[in-house]
Design a protein around this motif. Structure first.
Motif, mmCIF file in Angstrom:
data_model
loop_
_atom_site.group_PDB
_atom_site.id
_atom_site.type_symbol
_atom_site.label_atom_id
_atom_site.label_comp_id
_atom_site.label_asym_id
_atom_site.label_seq_id
_atom_site.Cartn_x
_atom_site.Cartn_y
_atom_site.Cartn_z
ATOM 1 N N SER A 243 -9.556 -8.094 -10.105
ATOM 2 C CA SER A 243 -10.089 -9.386 -10.543
ATOM 3 C C SER A 243 -10.310 -10.321 -9.357
ATOM 4 O O SER A 243 -11.330 -11.025 -9.285
ATOM 5 C CB SER A 243 -9.163 -10.042 -11.567
ATOM 6 O OG SER A 243 -9.148 -9.301 -12.768
ATOM 7 N N ASN B 62 -11.625 -15.122 -14.070
ATOM 8 C CA ASN B 62 -10.424 -15.955 -13.985
ATOM 9 C C ASN B 62 -9.476 -15.664 -15.146
ATOM 10 O O ASN B 62 -8.261 -15.589 -14.962
ATOM 11 C CB ASN B 62 -10.783 -17.446 -13.962
ATOM 12 C CG ASN B 62 -11.016 -17.961 -12.573
ATOM 13 O OD1 ASN B 62 -10.297 -17.608 -11.647
ATOM 14 N ND2 ASN B 62 -12.020 -18.800 -12.411
ATOM 15 N N GLN B 63 -10.043 -15.493 -16.328
ATOM 16 C CA GLN B 63 -9.208 -15.153 -17.482
ATOM 17 C C GLN B 63 -8.578 -13.776 -17.302
ATOM 18 O O GLN B 63 -7.401 -13.578 -17.628
ATOM 19 C CB GLN B 63 -10.036 -15.187 -18.769
ATOM 20 C CG GLN B 63 -10.489 -16.576 -19.176
ATOM 21 C CD GLN B 63 -11.342 -16.521 -20.424
ATOM 22 O OE1 GLN B 63 -10.918 -15.995 -21.456
ATOM 23 N NE2 GLN B 63 -12.559 -17.048 -20.332
ATOM 24 N N ARG C 64 -1.979 -10.936 -14.196
ATOM 25 C CA ARG C 64 -0.727 -11.485 -13.664
ATOM 26 C C ARG C 64 0.354 -11.528 -14.733
ATOM 27 O O ARG C 64 1.518 -11.244 -14.449
ATOM 28 C CB ARG C 64 -0.976 -12.861 -13.061
ATOM 29 C CG ARG C 64 -1.721 -12.764 -11.736
ATOM 30 C CD ARG C 64 -2.052 -14.103 -11.149
ATOM 31 N NE ARG C 64 -2.569 -13.952 -9.782
ATOM 32 C CZ ARG C 64 -3.244 -14.881 -9.144
ATOM 33 N NH1 ARG C 64 -3.494 -16.045 -9.726
ATOM 34 N NH2 ARG C 64 -3.670 -14.665 -7.910
ATOM 35 N N GLU C 65 -0.024 -11.881 -15.949
ATOM 36 C CA GLU C 65 0.950 -11.896 -17.045
ATOM 37 C C GLU C 65 1.480 -10.500 -17.327
ATOM 38 O O GLU C 65 2.656 -10.334 -17.658
ATOM 39 C CB GLU C 65 0.325 -12.501 -18.305
ATOM 40 C CG GLU C 65 0.108 -14.005 -18.212
ATOM 41 C CD GLU C 65 -0.649 -14.581 -19.392
ATOM 42 O OE1 GLU C 65 -1.036 -13.829 -20.318
ATOM 43 O OE2 GLU C 65 -0.867 -15.807 -19.393
ATOM 44 N N THR D 259 -5.643 -14.017 -14.962
ATOM 45 C CA THR D 259 -4.465 -14.567 -15.637
ATOM 46 C C THR D 259 -3.751 -13.481 -16.436
ATOM 47 O O THR D 259 -2.523 -13.350 -16.366
ATOM 48 C CB THR D 259 -4.865 -15.737 -16.553
ATOM 49 O OG1 THR D 259 -5.438 -16.772 -15.745
ATOM 50 C CG2 THR D 259 -3.673 -16.290 -17.315
ATOM 51 N N TYR E 125 -7.738 -7.737 -21.265
ATOM 52 C CA TYR E 125 -8.096 -7.681 -19.848
ATOM 53 C C TYR E 125 -9.390 -6.889 -19.656
ATOM 54 O O TYR E 125 -10.308 -7.340 -18.983
ATOM 55 C CB TYR E 125 -6.968 -7.047 -19.016
ATOM 56 C CG TYR E 125 -7.403 -6.766 -17.603
ATOM 57 C CD1 TYR E 125 -7.370 -7.775 -16.647
ATOM 58 C CD2 TYR E 125 -7.892 -5.513 -17.240
ATOM 59 C CE1 TYR E 125 -7.811 -7.535 -15.348
ATOM 60 C CE2 TYR E 125 -8.333 -5.277 -15.948
ATOM 61 C CZ TYR E 125 -8.299 -6.282 -15.021
ATOM 62 O OH TYR E 125 -8.752 -6.051 -13.747
ATOM 63 N N GLU F 259 -4.911 -7.083 -10.945
ATOM 64 C CA GLU F 259 -4.968 -8.379 -10.271
ATOM 65 C C GLU F 259 -5.855 -8.268 -9.030
ATOM 66 O O GLU F 259 -6.724 -9.119 -8.793
ATOM 67 C CB GLU F 259 -3.558 -8.824 -9.883
ATOM 68 C CG GLU F 259 -3.501 -10.165 -9.202
ATOM 69 C CD GLU F 259 -2.084 -10.585 -8.826
ATOM 70 O OE1 GLU F 259 -1.958 -11.654 -8.199
ATOM 71 O OE2 GLU F 259 -1.111 -9.861 -9.140
#
Length: 116
Positions: free
Chosen positions: A62, A44-45, A51-52, A48, A20, A59
């Motif tokens: 980003s 965007n990555q 969120r994971e 993701t 991240y 989050e």
């Protein structure tokens, strides 16, 4: 770059917190060069991964970066959509500074769309 090499190593190790961070740093690097589309790919990555991980603060961050880059590209409504998501998270987390930042960004985007 060093960040790209570190990103590969972090992914191999399954160190998603570092993944991240490297994605965010790469996004910021491309932002500083005015390469917003590439920055958006990295943000965007990072979104993701955040969120994971279930990391609402990351989050929010980003989402904010994505909103800013879409605004830089003149895609104000898309920027608004991201800033509204970030604002919701800031409010849930009690992040008053983030809330202020997102409201300011939303105001700027609406102004660009002549929505006073």
């Amino acid at each position: 770059t060093d960040h790209e090499q570190a990103l590969v190593i972090a992914r191999q190790r399954g160190d998603y917190r570092s993944v991240y961070n490297y994605l965010r740093n790469l996004g910021a690097t491309y932002d500083s060069q005015g390469q917003y589309l590439t920055a958006i790919e990295y943000y965007n990555q990072s979104l993701t991964i955040a969120r994971e991980l279930g990391d609402r603060s990351s989050e929010e961050s980003s989402l904010s970066k994505l909103g800013n880059d879409y605004q830089w590209l003149g895609q104000y409504q898309t920027g608004i959509d991201y800033h509204e998501q970030a604002l919701t998270i800031a409010q849930e987390l009690g992040n008053r500074q983030g809330e202020r930042e997102h409201l300011s960004n939303l105001g700027s985007a609406h102004r660009e769309l002549n929505r006073y």
